[in-house]
Design an enzyme around this catalytic site. Sequence first.
Site: not given
Length: 484
Positions: A179, A231-233, A235-236, A253, A287, A387
């Site tokens: 994706k 991706g972003s924390t 979203a993680g 990651e 990142c 970030e």
Amino acid sequence: MITYEGLFIGGTWTTPSSTELLDIRSPHDNSVLGRAVQALPADVDRAVAAARQAFDEGPWPRTSPAERIAVVRKLAALREKRADEIAALISAENGSALWFTKAGQPGLSRQANAYLKAAEEFGWEEILEPSDPAAPFRSVVRREAIGVVAAIIPWNSPFSSASAKIIPALLAGNTVVLKVSPENTLSMNLLAELLAEAGLPEGVISVLPADRETSEYLVKHPDVDKIAFTGSTRAGRRIASLAGAQLKRVSLELGGKSAMIILPDADLDAAIQGVKFGSLLNNAESCIAQTRILAPRSRYDEVVAGLKDLVESLGVGDPADDRTFIGPMIRRDQQQRVLDYIRLGVEEGARLVTGGPKVPPGLEKGNYVTPTLFADVDNAMRIAQEEIFGPVLVVIAYDDEDDAVRVANDSEYGLSGGVWSADPAHALAVARRVRTGTVTVNGAPIGFDGPFGGFKASGLGREYGAVGLGTYTEYKTITVPEAR
């Protein structure tokens, strides 16, 4: 004008569930670069079904490691032949300086070669000697593919992120639904063309550009066995909660707010040059960017002056121009986010050394920001803790080495970092104390043979090399009675 009216599902270009075309716009001037369809949940269902069938019934998971290595090696060779085209397309889509995207192409080769070497040397099946010599059995330990992998990648470095996931997943015998971000539809469809040429069996891989809602649908799909996300924390955390509810395997990651420690004996000219490439590469939309600069009080003014000269010397403009070092942000909302953080830094009381919340003159059509440097920053400020994902540097003073390590570790993140010293052995000793997944000494590049990933809120699991390959496998132990 590039147009894609189909979706790459299961190795074949197919008619999408919606034929509506999305405009892919240049971050430089917001002109339309191309148009392409985007995947919807119905397309995810088709891709996952193809991957499920290919894993459960197809030949790919049952081929030998040598056969899979040969296919991935062919894919890497196909990419190398189109390296210039790939670099130009990523630069146009992302706003990354063209010299950077070109320089990144050999890195993609090194990344692939490290995985291939790891696969050649990997312990796919091993026989263990029993700890008890009298044991009447032996243990056969196998590393087998997990199943259907949902690989979800961000926009800022699409080929690198895609390769970091699909190469080890395929080498291990998994099937994959990749994706990708809508912004990268053109370059990732070029990747799909390469995958079509590589000779993978039907159903093994799909490439789906899609929005966040469709991405979440993929994450929750019951026939997905593993999620690999960059991706972003924020979203993680969402993905981890969804995966946990279904006991899916997951690797994440995530974000970073990495510190570069400049020790008192460091070669300042070299360290400043290190900031250019360690903190501001790829428009600082990275990142691993080391955007917290930790300077000793004894040399603080020198460091700030050197960084001011550096930041003001950087060419800002058209990413296709050889003089450009900093290009535009990927989207208008990302441009606004960075500008808002610069305003926040002023409100928090940091000293604005250079730059500021203004668009460089003549570049108003694009998503540009002026590279910015803040001094007299307290590590508790939001501009030092959050970030930003743009060319904003903060310089933080420290008292002694212990204080430098404390400040470096005073972050919810732990992805990257750097140490500069005239004594590499001393720098290595300091690096060992920093709680982060990757630390560079005196500007050494990040390698692809060792594991890459983060501590704390910077993620779970590791990529690259043998360790990264192993995250796409399950252990199986078979006990076999000894012949009597």
